[in-house]
Design a protein around this motif. Structure first.
Motif, PDB file in Angstrom:
ATOM      1  N   ASP A   1       0.818  -1.220   0.000  1.00 31.71           N
ATOM      2  CA  ASP A   1       0.000   0.000   0.000  1.00 31.71           C
ATOM      3  C   ASP A   1       0.847   1.264   0.000  1.00 31.71           C
ATOM      4  N   TYR A   2       1.988   1.220   0.694  1.00 31.71           N
ATOM      5  CA  TYR A   2       2.819   2.416   0.839  1.00 31.71           C
ATOM      6  C   TYR A   2       4.123   2.333   0.055  1.00 31.71           C
ATOM      7  N   GLN A   3       4.202   1.360  -0.839  1.00 34.33           N
ATOM      8  CA  GLN A   3       5.346   1.195  -1.737  1.00 34.33           C
ATOM      9  C   GLN A   3       6.674   1.224  -0.987  1.00 34.33           C
ATOM     10  N   ILE A   4       6.732   0.434   0.084  1.00 36.04           N
ATOM     11  CA  ILE A   4       7.959   0.277   0.855  1.00 36.04           C
ATOM     12  C   ILE A   4       8.545  -1.078   0.480  1.00 36.04           C
ATOM     13  N   SER A   5       9.785  -1.094   0.069  1.00 41.32           N
ATOM     14  CA  SER A   5      10.406  -2.352  -0.345  1.00 41.32           C
ATOM     15  C   SER A   5      10.785  -3.194   0.877  1.00 41.32           C
ATOM     16  N   GLN A   6      10.875  -4.480   0.640  1.00 50.45           N
ATOM     17  CA  GLN A   6      11.338  -5.380   1.689  1.00 50.45           C
ATOM     18  C   GLN A   6      12.737  -4.983   2.136  1.00 50.45           C
ATOM     19  N   ASN A   7      13.571  -4.590   1.185  1.00 50.35           N
ATOM     20  CA  ASN A   7      14.936  -4.190   1.508  1.00 50.35           C
ATOM     21  C   ASN A   7      14.961  -2.956   2.398  1.00 50.35           C
TER      22      ASN A   7
ATOM     23  N   ILE B   1       7.240  -7.765  16.190  1.00 45.91           N
ATOM     24  CA  ILE B   1       6.071  -6.994  15.731  1.00 45.91           C
ATOM     25  C   ILE B   1       6.221  -5.537  16.177  1.00 45.91           C
ATOM     26  N   VAL B   2       6.652  -5.343  17.409  1.00 44.45           N
ATOM     27  CA  VAL B   2       6.873  -3.983  17.914  1.00 44.45           C
ATOM     28  C   VAL B   2       7.973  -3.300  17.107  1.00 44.45           C
ATOM     29  N   ALA B   3       9.069  -4.014  16.853  1.00 43.72           N
ATOM     30  CA  ALA B   3      10.177  -3.441  16.077  1.00 43.72           C
ATOM     31  C   ALA B   3       9.743  -3.091  14.659  1.00 43.72           C
ATOM     32  N   ILE B   4       8.927  -3.951  14.043  1.00 40.06           N
ATOM     33  CA  ILE B   4       8.402  -3.673  12.697  1.00 40.06           C
ATOM     34  C   ILE B   4       7.576  -2.393  12.724  1.00 40.06           C
ATOM     35  N   THR B   5       6.731  -2.261  13.732  1.00 34.54           N
ATOM     36  CA  THR B   5       5.877  -1.077  13.840  1.00 34.54           C
ATOM     37  C   THR B   5       6.715   0.187  13.988  1.00 34.54           C
ATOM     38  N   VAL B   6       7.734   0.134  14.832  1.00 40.15           N
ATOM     39  CA  VAL B   6       8.619   1.291  15.029  1.00 40.15           C
ATOM     40  C   VAL B   6       9.361   1.621  13.738  1.00 40.15           C
ATOM     41  N   ALA B   7       9.865   0.593  13.056  1.00 42.12           N
ATOM     42  CA  ALA B   7      10.582   0.816  11.795  1.00 42.12           C
ATOM     43  C   ALA B   7       9.654   1.408  10.741  1.00 42.12           C
ATOM     44  N   LEU B   8       8.460   0.855  10.626  1.00 44.51           N
ATOM     45  CA  LEU B   8       7.500   1.406   9.657  1.00 44.51           C
ATOM     46  C   LEU B   8       7.149   2.848  10.001  1.00 44.51           C
ATOM     47  N   ARG B   9       7.004   3.136  11.276  1.00 40.90           N
ATOM     48  CA  ARG B   9       6.688   4.506  11.687  1.00 40.90           C
ATOM     49  C   ARG B   9       7.778   5.470  11.236  1.00 40.90           C
ATOM     50  N   SER B  10       9.047   5.021  11.279  1.00 45.21           N
ATOM     51  CA  SER B  10      10.143   5.892  10.849  1.00 45.21           C
ATOM     52  C   SER B  10      10.150   6.075   9.331  1.00 45.21           C
ATOM     53  N   LEU B  11       9.643   5.076   8.605  1.00 41.38           N
ATOM     54  CA  LEU B  11       9.600   5.156   7.143  1.00 41.38           C
ATOM     55  C   LEU B  11       8.355   5.870   6.646  1.00 41.38           C
ATOM     56  N   ASN B  12       7.224   5.567   7.271  1.00 41.32           N
ATOM     57  CA  ASN B  12       5.946   6.162   6.881  1.00 41.32           C
ATOM     58  C   ASN B  12       4.941   5.889   7.996  1.00 41.32           C
ATOM     59  N   PRO B  13       4.610   6.893   8.796  1.00 40.03           N
ATOM     60  CA  PRO B  13       3.699   6.684   9.925  1.00 40.03           C
ATOM     61  C   PRO B  13       2.364   6.038   9.534  1.00 40.03           C
ATOM     62  N   GLU B  14       1.863   6.353   8.366  1.00 37.06           N
ATOM     63  CA  GLU B  14       0.599   5.763   7.925  1.00 37.06           C
ATOM     64  C   GLU B  14       0.752   4.262   7.659  1.00 37.06           C
TER      65      GLU B  14
ATOM     66  N   ALA C   1       2.727   2.292   9.292  1.00 35.04           N
ATOM     67  CA  ALA C   1       2.729   1.670  10.620  1.00 35.04           C
ATOM     68  C   ALA C   1       1.307   1.518  11.135  1.00 35.04           C
ATOM     69  N   LYS C   2       0.493   2.551  10.980  1.00 37.89           N
ATOM     70  CA  LYS C   2      -0.904   2.487  11.419  1.00 37.89           C
ATOM     71  C   LYS C   2      -1.658   1.396  10.673  1.00 37.89           C
ATOM     72  N   THR C   3      -1.424   1.311   9.376  1.00 38.66           N
ATOM     73  CA  THR C   3      -2.081   0.284   8.568  1.00 38.66           C
ATOM     74  C   THR C   3      -1.670  -1.107   9.018  1.00 38.66           C
ATOM     75  N   PHE C   4      -0.376  -1.318   9.236  1.00 37.29           N
ATOM     76  CA  PHE C   4       0.117  -2.613   9.692  1.00 37.29           C
ATOM     77  C   PHE C   4      -0.551  -3.011  11.008  1.00 37.29           C
ATOM     78  N   VAL C   5      -0.571  -2.106  11.963  1.00 35.06           N
ATOM     79  CA  VAL C   5      -1.170  -2.407  13.265  1.00 35.06           C
ATOM     80  C   VAL C   5      -2.658  -2.690  13.104  1.00 35.06           C
ATOM     81  N   TYR C   6      -3.336  -1.887  12.302  1.00 32.97           N
ATOM     82  CA  TYR C   6      -4.770  -2.105  12.095  1.00 32.97           C
ATOM     83  C   TYR C   6      -5.037  -3.458  11.437  1.00 32.97           C
ATOM     84  N   LEU C   7      -4.275  -3.783  10.407  1.00 37.38           N
ATOM     85  CA  LEU C   7      -4.478  -5.061   9.720  1.00 37.38           C
ATOM     86  C   LEU C   7      -4.158  -6.244  10.632  1.00 37.38           C
ATOM     87  N   TYR C   8      -3.194  -6.078  11.509  1.00 32.90           N
ATOM     88  CA  TYR C   8      -2.784  -7.167  12.396  1.00 32.90           C
ATOM     89  C   TYR C   8      -3.708  -7.287  13.613  1.00 32.90           C
TER      90      TYR C   8
END
Length: 78
Positions: free
Chosen positions: A14-20, A48-61, A63-70
């Motif tokens: 959704d947010y065009q963030i690469s796995q890399n 899961i917490v670390a993923i959320t923090v990392a996503l928040r640093s890349l794109n806060p939205e 991170a919100k989407t990940f948490v909501y979907l999970y």
């Protein structure tokens, strides 16, 4: 595929963030992220917490989407 992997796959798409890019933010090998996304392994609760923090640093939205979907139903009921 585990729920966390599905949520992560969707949020990255959704947010065009690469796995890399996520792997670099988490300081893990890209194949670790790939295994989560393809359901070969599931991230731990701490991860899961670390993923959320990392996503928040890349794109806060993202991170919100990940948490909501999970955790969607749990968050909705809170």
């Amino acid at each position: 595929m585990g729920k966390a992997g599905q949520a992560l796959k969707q949020a990255l798409a959704d947010y065009q963030i690469s796995q890399n890019r996520l792997a670099v933010a988490l300081n893990v090998e890209r194949n670790v992220v790939n295994r989560w996304i393809h359901g070969k392994t599931d991230p731990t609760g701490e991860t899961i917490v670390a993923i959320t923090v990392a996503l928040r640093s890349l794109n806060p939205e993202a991170a919100k989407t990940f948490v909501y979907l999970y955790l969607g139903d749990l968050i909705e009921d809170a």
